[in-house]
Write a protein that holds these residues in place. Structure first.
Motif, PDB file in Angstrom:
ATOM      1  N   UNK A 187     -11.529  53.804   4.292  1.00 45.39           N
ATOM      2  CA  UNK A 187     -12.559  53.189   3.464  1.00 45.39           C
ATOM      3  C   UNK A 187     -12.384  51.674   3.330  1.00 45.39           C
ATOM      4  N   UNK A 188     -11.371  51.120   3.972  1.00 48.26           N
ATOM      5  CA  UNK A 188     -11.143  49.678   3.934  1.00 48.26           C
ATOM      6  C   UNK A 188     -11.842  49.039   5.125  1.00 48.26           C
ATOM      7  N   UNK A 189     -12.830  48.180   4.826  1.00 43.42           N
ATOM      8  CA  UNK A 189     -13.631  47.555   5.887  1.00 43.42           C
ATOM      9  C   UNK A 189     -12.987  46.294   6.439  1.00 43.42           C
ATOM     10  N   UNK A 190     -12.102  45.672   5.682  1.00 44.66           N
ATOM     11  CA  UNK A 190     -11.468  44.454   6.152  1.00 44.66           C
ATOM     12  C   UNK A 190     -10.819  43.711   5.009  1.00 44.66           C
ATOM     13  N   UNK A 191     -10.222  42.576   5.350  1.00 52.46           N
ATOM     14  CA  UNK A 191      -9.557  41.719   4.377  1.00 52.46           C
ATOM     15  C   UNK A 191     -10.227  40.347   4.415  1.00 52.46           C
ATOM     16  N   UNK A 192     -10.679  39.871   3.263  1.00 51.12           N
ATOM     17  CA  UNK A 192     -11.242  38.529   3.146  1.00 51.12           C
ATOM     18  C   UNK A 192     -10.306  37.641   2.348  1.00 51.12           C
ATOM     19  N   UNK A 193     -10.039  36.448   2.860  1.00 54.69           N
ATOM     20  CA  UNK A 193      -9.134  35.503   2.199  1.00 54.69           C
ATOM     21  C   UNK A 193      -9.888  34.224   1.888  1.00 54.69           C
ATOM     22  N   UNK A 194      -9.908  33.843   0.628  1.00 53.83           N
ATOM     23  CA  UNK A 194     -10.389  32.528   0.224  1.00 53.83           C
ATOM     24  C   UNK A 194      -9.193  31.682  -0.161  1.00 53.83           C
ATOM     25  N   UNK A 195      -9.033  30.514   0.462  1.00 56.60           N
ATOM     26  CA  UNK A 195      -7.842  29.701   0.240  1.00 56.60           C
ATOM     27  C   UNK A 195      -8.205  28.265  -0.082  1.00 56.60           C
ATOM     28  N   UNK A 226      -1.504  45.426   7.621  1.00 61.36           N
ATOM     29  CA  UNK A 226      -1.683  46.330   8.767  1.00 61.36           C
ATOM     30  C   UNK A 226      -0.748  47.538   8.798  1.00 61.36           C
ATOM     31  N   UNK A 227       0.452  47.486   8.241  1.00 68.15           N
ATOM     32  CA  UNK A 227       1.239  48.725   8.178  1.00 68.15           C
ATOM     33  C   UNK A 227       0.590  49.819   7.345  1.00 68.15           C
ATOM     34  N   UNK A 228      -0.253  49.425   6.386  1.00 63.24           N
ATOM     35  CA  UNK A 228      -0.942  50.411   5.536  1.00 63.24           C
ATOM     36  C   UNK A 228      -2.340  50.709   6.050  1.00 63.24           C
ATOM     37  N   UNK A 229      -3.029  49.671   6.516  1.00 60.50           N
ATOM     38  CA  UNK A 229      -4.395  49.820   7.032  1.00 60.50           C
ATOM     39  C   UNK A 229      -4.427  49.203   8.431  1.00 60.50           C
ATOM     40  N   UNK A 230      -4.041  49.946   9.435  1.00 57.25           N
ATOM     41  CA  UNK A 230      -3.885  49.352  10.771  1.00 57.25           C
ATOM     42  C   UNK A 230      -5.190  48.791  11.331  1.00 57.25           C
ATOM     43  N   UNK A 274       8.568  30.061   1.156  1.00 57.68           N
ATOM     44  CA  UNK A 274       8.866  31.487   1.113  1.00 57.68           C
ATOM     45  C   UNK A 274       8.513  32.089  -0.241  1.00 57.68           C
ATOM     46  N   UNK A 275       8.692  31.332  -1.324  1.00 57.53           N
ATOM     47  CA  UNK A 275       8.297  31.844  -2.639  1.00 57.53           C
ATOM     48  C   UNK A 275       6.784  32.043  -2.715  1.00 57.53           C
ATOM     49  N   UNK A 276       6.028  31.131  -2.115  1.00 54.03           N
ATOM     50  CA  UNK A 276       4.577  31.309  -2.064  1.00 54.03           C
ATOM     51  C   UNK A 276       4.214  32.550  -1.249  1.00 54.03           C
ATOM     52  N   UNK A 277       4.878  32.722  -0.113  1.00 55.31           N
ATOM     53  CA  UNK A 277       4.619  33.901   0.713  1.00 55.31           C
ATOM     54  C   UNK A 277       4.967  35.178  -0.048  1.00 55.31           C
ATOM     55  N   UNK A 278       6.063  35.146  -0.815  1.00 58.35           N
ATOM     56  CA  UNK A 278       6.450  36.322  -1.601  1.00 58.35           C
ATOM     57  C   UNK A 278       5.398  36.646  -2.656  1.00 58.35           C
ATOM     58  N   UNK A 279       4.773  35.612  -3.229  1.00 61.02           N
ATOM     59  CA  UNK A 279       3.708  35.856  -4.207  1.00 61.02           C
ATOM     60  C   UNK A 279       2.504  36.521  -3.555  1.00 61.02           C
ATOM     61  N   UNK A 280       2.154  36.083  -2.341  1.00 62.31           N
ATOM     62  CA  UNK A 280       1.043  36.718  -1.626  1.00 62.31           C
ATOM     63  C   UNK A 280       1.376  38.181  -1.349  1.00 62.31           C
ATOM     64  N   UNK A 281       2.582  38.444  -0.873  1.00 59.27           N
ATOM     65  CA  UNK A 281       2.970  39.834  -0.586  1.00 59.27           C
ATOM     66  C   UNK A 281       2.986  40.675  -1.858  1.00 59.27           C
ATOM     67  N   UNK A 282       3.395  40.062  -2.982  1.00 56.47           N
ATOM     68  CA  UNK A 282       3.440  40.792  -4.250  1.00 56.47           C
ATOM     69  C   UNK A 282       2.038  41.192  -4.713  1.00 56.47           C
ATOM     70  N   UNK A 306      -1.846  35.345   9.408  1.00 52.68           N
ATOM     71  CA  UNK A 306      -0.789  36.177   9.995  1.00 52.68           C
ATOM     72  C   UNK A 306       0.050  36.825   8.902  1.00 52.68           C
ATOM     73  N   UNK A 307       0.368  36.071   7.848  1.00 49.72           N
ATOM     74  CA  UNK A 307       1.122  36.639   6.731  1.00 49.72           C
ATOM     75  C   UNK A 307       0.381  37.819   6.116  1.00 49.72           C
ATOM     76  N   UNK A 308      -0.912  37.636   5.871  1.00 43.78           N
ATOM     77  CA  UNK A 308      -1.699  38.703   5.248  1.00 43.78           C
ATOM     78  C   UNK A 308      -1.826  39.900   6.194  1.00 43.78           C
ATOM     79  N   UNK A 309      -2.114  39.645   7.459  1.00 44.76           N
ATOM     80  CA  UNK A 309      -2.236  40.740   8.419  1.00 44.76           C
ATOM     81  C   UNK A 309      -0.933  41.520   8.527  1.00 44.76           C
ATOM     82  N   UNK A 310       0.205  40.826   8.583  1.00 45.30           N
ATOM     83  CA  UNK A 310       1.494  41.506   8.698  1.00 45.30           C
ATOM     84  C   UNK A 310       1.792  42.363   7.471  1.00 45.30           C
ATOM     85  N   UNK A 311       1.244  41.970   6.321  1.00 49.02           N
ATOM     86  CA  UNK A 311       1.454  42.729   5.087  1.00 49.02           C
ATOM     87  C   UNK A 311       0.531  43.927   4.996  1.00 49.02           C
TER      88      UNK A 311
END
Length: 334
Positions: free
Chosen positions: A86-94, A127-131, A59-67, A120-125
């Motif tokens: 103007x947001x075309x998408x989200x790219x994640x390198x992990x 999509x409320x701003x950029x559906x 959960x602390x790692x997830x909180x860092x991603x959300x932060x 899913x964590x990133x999308x949930x964070x």
């Protein structure tokens, strides 16, 4: 209007109409997020980071991603300079391994995230701003390879391996001008190629893996075992510059291991160029000299020894640019 003023006005209009990717880079010490435009430029003031690491809970790692994402999302809105349109998408390198089938990650340096639903964590964070914007996940090594091919040291080459030498060692492949992720997304993960002559235990379960030999922490640990007193890659770099014999041997050992892994990869897939970034890649130019010398030992195979081994041209922004390339250069991404 003068030509200079007109050019400046045109540049400002281009910036105001540019599309952006939300880029996310997740590694063993930090997560970063930023807005990156379609030319591979990180928007000034948009870069945010938060700590990660093996000592943190899931959960602390997830909180860092959300932060980190929260700092970027605060710049997006109908009354800001960057509208949601103007947001075309989200790219994640992990850090890997990754599981593209289920969009999950199991980074070795953060074991509490075993089979974690990162997309899913990133999308949930977001999509409320950029559906509804697409969220694309790939191995961080593949992202750095995309970045180097796009605007970095491998520009103009279509058979490329990118490498990260840092807390861990990762990599990715572009062959024939297209990314090669493999069916699970882990192709090119060169950090877990075994290097002959080494028995160093690796968290993956193997021994003698490149990451277990040549990552920053493992190189420091080897130097400590040989009698060097110091605790960080930065201190090791200073010792190398000062001519400390143990530090010099440590960098030579890691550089040779990197070169042997590159030679093996070039033998297998016939590469034009290998671009290496990551914090520990800056420990000393000697790291590259030893890597190139190890590649040159394959003298009978000209198709191996022709490979160029070069430093990244992208400094610390490379991983973010590579994550953004998942969106802006989607036509290359398999």
């Amino acid at each position: 209007m003068s030509r200079r003023v007109a050019a400046r006005a045109h540049s400002m209009l281009e910036a105001m109409s540019a599309s952006f990717a939300i880029a996310v880079d997740i590694g063993g010490t930090k997560v970063e997020a930023a807005l990156v435009d379609e030319n591979g430029a990180v928007l000034a003031g948009s870069r945010h980071r938060a700590p990660t690491g093996p000592e943190r809970s899931a959960e602390e790692l997830a909180a860092s991603v959300r932060s980190a994402l929260g700092g970027v999302l605060a710049l997006i809105g109908p009354d800001t300079a960057v509208s949601p349109e103007r947001i075309a998408g989200v790219g994640i390198g992990a850090a890997g391994p990754v599981n593209l089938v289920d969009s999950r990650v199991s980074p070795l340096n953060m074991p509490v995230w075993d089979d974690y639903p990162l997309s899913a964590l990133v999308a949930d964070t977001v999509h409320p701003v950029v559906p509804g914007v697409p969220v694309t996940l790939r191995l961080d090594g593949l992202c750095i390879t995309l970045a180097e091919h796009w605007v970095g040291a491998a520009s103009g080459h279509d058979n490329v391996m990118g490498m990260i030498v840092s807390t861990g060692v990762g990599g990715g492949l572009i062959l024939g001008g297209r990314t090669v992720p493999g069916p699970t997304g882990n192709a090119g993960h060169i950090g877990h190629v075994e290097i002959g002559g080494h028995e160093d235990a690796c968290p993956c379960g193997g021994s003698g893996c490149l990451e277990a030999v040549a990552s920053g922490p493992r190189t420091v640990a080897w130097a400590n075992a040989e009698g060097w007193v110091g605790g960080t890659g930065e201190e090791l770099a200073a010792a190398v510059a000062a001519g400390d014999p143990i530090a010099l041997r440590a960098v030579a050992r890691s550089g040779r291991a990197i070169g042997r892994a590159i030679a093996s990869a070039a033998s297998l897939v016939d590469l034009d160029i290998v671009a290496i970034g990551g914090g520990f890649s800056h420990v000393s130019p000697l790291l590259f000299e030893h890597a190139r010398a190890a590649v040159a030992e394959r003298a009978t195979f000209g198709y191996v020894t022709r490979v160029q081994v070069v430093p990244s041209a992208l400094s610390g922004e490379g991983p973010l640019i590579g994550a953004a390339a998942l969106i802006h250069r989607a036509e290359m991404v398999d």
